[in-house]
Scaffold this motif. Structure first.
Motif, PDB file in Angstrom:
ATOM      1  N   THR A   1     -56.235  26.542  -7.879  1.00  0.00           N
ATOM      2  CA  THR A   1     -56.371  26.548  -9.340  1.00  0.00           C
ATOM      3  C   THR A   1     -57.452  27.512  -9.814  1.00  0.00           C
ATOM      4  O   THR A   1     -57.686  27.630 -11.005  1.00  0.00           O
ATOM      5  N   GLY A   2     -58.113  28.197  -8.888  1.00  0.00           N
ATOM      6  CA  GLY A   2     -59.225  29.069  -9.242  1.00  0.00           C
ATOM      7  C   GLY A   2     -60.520  28.512  -8.685  1.00  0.00           C
ATOM      8  O   GLY A   2     -60.536  27.869  -7.643  1.00  0.00           O
ATOM      9  N   GLY A   3     -61.622  28.736  -9.377  1.00  0.00           N
ATOM     10  CA  GLY A   3     -62.902  28.213  -8.925  1.00  0.00           C
ATOM     11  C   GLY A   3     -63.701  29.205  -8.120  1.00  0.00           C
ATOM     12  O   GLY A   3     -63.276  30.338  -7.869  1.00  0.00           O
ATOM     13  N   THR A   4     -64.881  28.774  -7.677  1.00  0.00           N
ATOM     14  CA  THR A   4     -65.829  29.660  -7.014  1.00  0.00           C
ATOM     15  C   THR A   4     -65.238  30.329  -5.782  1.00  0.00           C
ATOM     16  O   THR A   4     -65.485  31.506  -5.518  1.00  0.00           O
ATOM     17  N   ALA A   5     -64.445  29.581  -4.996  1.00  0.00           N
ATOM     18  CA  ALA A   5     -63.875  30.163  -3.774  1.00  0.00           C
ATOM     19  C   ALA A   5     -63.010  31.373  -4.082  1.00  0.00           C
ATOM     20  O   ALA A   5     -62.890  32.288  -3.261  1.00  0.00           O
ATOM     21  N   SER A   6     -62.403  31.403  -5.265  1.00  0.00           N
ATOM     22  CA  SER A   6     -61.494  32.493  -5.623  1.00  0.00           C
ATOM     23  C   SER A   6     -62.181  33.597  -6.423  1.00  0.00           C
ATOM     24  O   SER A   6     -61.517  34.533  -6.871  1.00  0.00           O
TER      25      SER A   6
ATOM     26  N   GLY B   1     -70.685  39.446 -13.619  1.00  0.00           N
ATOM     27  CA  GLY B   1     -70.545  38.129 -13.029  1.00  0.00           C
ATOM     28  C   GLY B   1     -69.197  37.967 -12.359  1.00  0.00           C
ATOM     29  O   GLY B   1     -68.239  38.678 -12.655  1.00  0.00           O
ATOM     30  N   VAL B   2     -69.119  37.019 -11.428  1.00  0.00           N
ATOM     31  CA  VAL B   2     -67.858  36.786 -10.726  1.00  0.00           C
ATOM     32  C   VAL B   2     -66.904  35.989 -11.605  1.00  0.00           C
ATOM     33  O   VAL B   2     -67.319  35.155 -12.422  1.00  0.00           O
ATOM     34  N   THR B   3     -65.621  36.245 -11.442  1.00  0.00           N
ATOM     35  CA  THR B   3     -64.556  35.542 -12.147  1.00  0.00           C
ATOM     36  C   THR B   3     -63.419  35.271 -11.169  1.00  0.00           C
ATOM     37  O   THR B   3     -63.356  35.895 -10.107  1.00  0.00           O
ATOM     38  N   PRO B   4     -62.507  34.336 -11.490  1.00  0.00           N
ATOM     39  CA  PRO B   4     -61.390  34.071 -10.575  1.00  0.00           C
ATOM     40  C   PRO B   4     -60.500  35.300 -10.404  1.00  0.00           C
ATOM     41  O   PRO B   4     -59.873  35.754 -11.347  1.00  0.00           O
ATOM     42  N   ARG B   5     -60.451  35.844  -9.190  1.00  0.00           N
ATOM     43  CA  ARG B   5     -59.679  37.057  -8.919  1.00  0.00           C
ATOM     44  C   ARG B   5     -58.799  36.925  -7.670  1.00  0.00           C
ATOM     45  O   ARG B   5     -57.817  37.629  -7.535  1.00  0.00           O
TER      46      ARG B   5
ATOM     47  N   GLU C   1     -49.527  28.449  -2.778  1.00  0.00           N
ATOM     48  CA  GLU C   1     -49.035  28.523  -4.146  1.00  0.00           C
ATOM     49  C   GLU C   1     -50.209  28.697  -5.103  1.00  0.00           C
ATOM     50  O   GLU C   1     -51.159  27.912  -5.070  1.00  0.00           O
ATOM     51  N   ASP C   2     -50.137  29.716  -5.943  1.00  0.00           N
ATOM     52  CA  ASP C   2     -51.137  29.896  -7.000  1.00  0.00           C
ATOM     53  C   ASP C   2     -50.710  29.062  -8.202  1.00  0.00           C
ATOM     54  O   ASP C   2     -49.817  29.443  -8.958  1.00  0.00           O
ATOM     55  N   PHE C   3     -51.334  27.923  -8.368  1.00  0.00           N
ATOM     56  CA  PHE C   3     -50.946  27.000  -9.435  1.00  0.00           C
ATOM     57  C   PHE C   3     -51.596  27.378 -10.767  1.00  0.00           C
ATOM     58  O   PHE C   3     -50.957  27.403 -11.808  1.00  0.00           O
ATOM     59  N   ARG C   4     -52.887  27.625 -10.737  1.00  0.00           N
ATOM     60  CA  ARG C   4     -53.626  28.092 -11.903  1.00  0.00           C
ATOM     61  C   ARG C   4     -54.670  29.090 -11.414  1.00  0.00           C
ATOM     62  O   ARG C   4     -54.945  29.194 -10.225  1.00  0.00           O
ATOM     63  N   LYS C   5     -55.273  29.808 -12.329  1.00  0.00           N
ATOM     64  CA  LYS C   5     -56.382  30.696 -11.982  1.00  0.00           C
ATOM     65  C   LYS C   5     -57.452  30.533 -13.054  1.00  0.00           C
ATOM     66  O   LYS C   5     -57.641  31.368 -13.926  1.00  0.00           O
ATOM     67  N   LYS C   6     -58.163  29.400 -12.977  1.00  0.00           N
ATOM     68  CA  LYS C   6     -59.160  29.024 -13.971  1.00  0.00           C
ATOM     69  C   LYS C   6     -60.433  28.562 -13.266  1.00  0.00           C
ATOM     70  O   LYS C   6     -60.370  27.986 -12.178  1.00  0.00           O
ATOM     71  N   PRO C   7     -61.579  28.739 -13.907  1.00  0.00           N
ATOM     72  CA  PRO C   7     -62.763  28.042 -13.399  1.00  0.00           C
ATOM     73  C   PRO C   7     -62.590  26.542 -13.577  1.00  0.00           C
ATOM     74  O   PRO C   7     -61.834  26.093 -14.453  1.00  0.00           O
ATOM     75  N   GLY C   8     -63.278  25.779 -12.754  1.00  0.00           N
ATOM     76  CA  GLY C   8     -63.137  24.326 -12.820  1.00  0.00           C
ATOM     77  C   GLY C   8     -63.442  23.757 -14.181  1.00  0.00           C
ATOM     78  O   GLY C   8     -62.834  22.770 -14.615  1.00  0.00           O
ATOM     79  N   ALA C   9     -64.385  24.371 -14.903  1.00  0.00           N
ATOM     80  CA  ALA C   9     -64.776  23.874 -16.216  1.00  0.00           C
ATOM     81  C   ALA C   9     -63.665  24.000 -17.247  1.00  0.00           C
ATOM     82  O   ALA C   9     -63.720  23.346 -18.298  1.00  0.00           O
ATOM     83  N   SER C  10     -62.652  24.822 -16.986  1.00  0.00           N
ATOM     84  CA  SER C  10     -61.574  25.039 -17.954  1.00  0.00           C
ATOM     85  C   SER C  10     -60.291  24.291 -17.612  1.00  0.00           C
ATOM     86  O   SER C  10     -59.316  24.384 -18.358  1.00  0.00           O
ATOM     87  N   LEU C  11     -60.270  23.566 -16.506  1.00  0.00           N
ATOM     88  CA  LEU C  11     -59.105  22.749 -16.196  1.00  0.00           C
ATOM     89  C   LEU C  11     -58.975  21.618 -17.205  1.00  0.00           C
ATOM     90  O   LEU C  11     -59.961  21.147 -17.777  1.00  0.00           O
ATOM     91  N   THR C  12     -57.741  21.164 -17.430  1.00  0.00           N
ATOM     92  CA  THR C  12     -57.483  20.141 -18.430  1.00  0.00           C
ATOM     93  C   THR C  12     -56.766  18.934 -17.820  1.00  0.00           C
ATOM     94  O   THR C  12     -56.253  18.996 -16.694  1.00  0.00           O
ATOM     95  N   ILE C  13     -56.709  17.873 -18.594  1.00  0.00           N
ATOM     96  CA  ILE C  13     -55.953  16.693 -18.199  1.00  0.00           C
ATOM     97  C   ILE C  13     -54.486  17.062 -17.966  1.00  0.00           C
ATOM     98  O   ILE C  13     -53.847  16.622 -17.006  1.00  0.00           O
ATOM     99  N   ASP C  14     -53.945  17.898 -18.855  1.00  0.00           N
ATOM    100  CA  ASP C  14     -52.544  18.299 -18.722  1.00  0.00           C
ATOM    101  C   ASP C  14     -52.316  19.138 -17.473  1.00  0.00           C
ATOM    102  O   ASP C  14     -51.257  19.033 -16.830  1.00  0.00           O
TER     103      ASP C  14
END
Length: 342
Positions: free
Chosen positions: A26-31, A40-44, A67-80
């Protein structure tokens, strides 16, 4: 008694001779990586990039799809996002896949993992992991965490345990795990219970299990908002009603075993007549009480006024549970019963 896997692929509960597993990112620091000096680093990075950084997985016998499900930082993930992910996992499990690894940003792992635990109804393990150091830092921990997470998902004894979090070779139950440090590679802990397992020489070993929550059903039926308010010294609660005026539910991060200032009581009692109001301990470990204290604003007083005790759930997880229940259109009796499960 400590349980362990006999091999990375075969365990006492796995009957499929050729199990398939899946990594969903879903993204995050590892990505994350930087596009240039001074930025600054971003999901890439995608799932394939993360897998390529772990040569042990490339040479293992584990059948791992990515599978690349999302490409977001953890702070931007949602309930949906998590609801769609849980649905995707259910579809893949129905198609025969035996276990899942979710790699995401660590900012919200303690909440997303608990939500996945509530939503995932299958027996296949779901293992959430991430990284505290991005790929361009010395000592990046993403590859090691990914390897440990895949080994845990491929462990037969992990089946039926719901959602777990694997970081720094520790296996945490979703209901207990907390991010306890802002930047340390050893940021994750389970203060109320300790890790449910560890990886020893690459093999997952489990020390205990937790009951599976079975109180939330997908798909979600409606939108909902749940506010979280924290009791602090000297807060007179004068503007308390305004803080949850446009909410469908409320969680109070209370002092100790479930106490709030006496000045808060009228507003909370009024709110509890209009919506579910849950109180949890802001300490992050231990449980709310039910009968010990009797002063105005105590746990006994709040229960008598219609509030719901979160028990051992911390305020963040209590909010996730209440929000999921409201979005599933649960009635007040079902909401009280769901918290009673914990």
């Amino acid at each position: 008694m400590t349980a362990s896997c006999t091999t990375l692929l075969k365990g006492p509960l796995v009957t499929n001779p050729h199990p398939r597993y899946r990594l969903l990112t879903t993204g995050g620091t590892a990505s994350m990586a930087t596009a240039g000096a001074g930025q600054g680093v971003t999901p890439r990075l995608g799932a394939a990039d993360l897998l390529a950084a772990v040569p042990e997985l490339g040479s293992s016998a584990i059948d791992l799809q990515v599978e690349d499900f999302r490409k977001k930082p953890g702070a931007s993930l949602t309930i949906d996002d998590m609801a769609v992910l849980a649905t995707r996992i259910s579809e893949l499990e129905a198609a025969g896949e035996a276990g899942f690894v979710v790699m995401q940003g660590t900012d919200t792992i303690e909440e997303t993992a608990f939500l996945l635990d509530l939503l995932h109804q299958g027996e296949a393990p779901v293992v959430v992991t991430g990284a505290m150091r991005h790929s361009q830092q010395s000592g990046a921990d993403g590859p090691a965490n990914l390897l440990a997470a895949v080994r845990t998902a491929a462990c037969g004894d992990a089946r039926g345990r719901g959602c777990m979090v694997v970081m720094a070779d520790e296996i945490h139950a979703a209901r207990y795990v907390r991010k306890c440090h802002a930047s340390s590679p050893a940021a994750f802990a389970s203060p109320a219970a300790g890790p449910m397992g560890t990886l020893i020489e690459g093999t997952p070993r489990f020390s205990f299990t937790t009951p599976r929550p079975r109180c939330v059903q997908l798909p979600f039926a409606r939108q909902a908002r749940v506010s979280l308010v924290t009791a602090t010294l000297g807060d007179d609660g004068e503007d308390l009603a305004e803080r949850f005026e446009h909410c469908d539910g409320l969680v109070v991060a209370a002092f100790g075993v479930g106490h709030v200032p006496e000045s808060w009581v009228p507003a909370l009692e009024k709110a509890a007549r209009q919506m579910p109001v849950v109180f949890a301990s802001r300490t992050g470990a231990g449980s709310t009480a039910t009968t010990t204290y009797g002063f105005p604003g105590s746990e006994r007083d709040l229960l008598q006024r219609g509030l719901i005790a979160a028990g051992p759930l911390d305020p963040f997880k209590a909010r996730i549970l209440l929000l999921a229940l409201l979005r599933a259109d649960a009635n007040p009796e079902d909401i009280a019963a769901a918290f009673g499960q914990f």
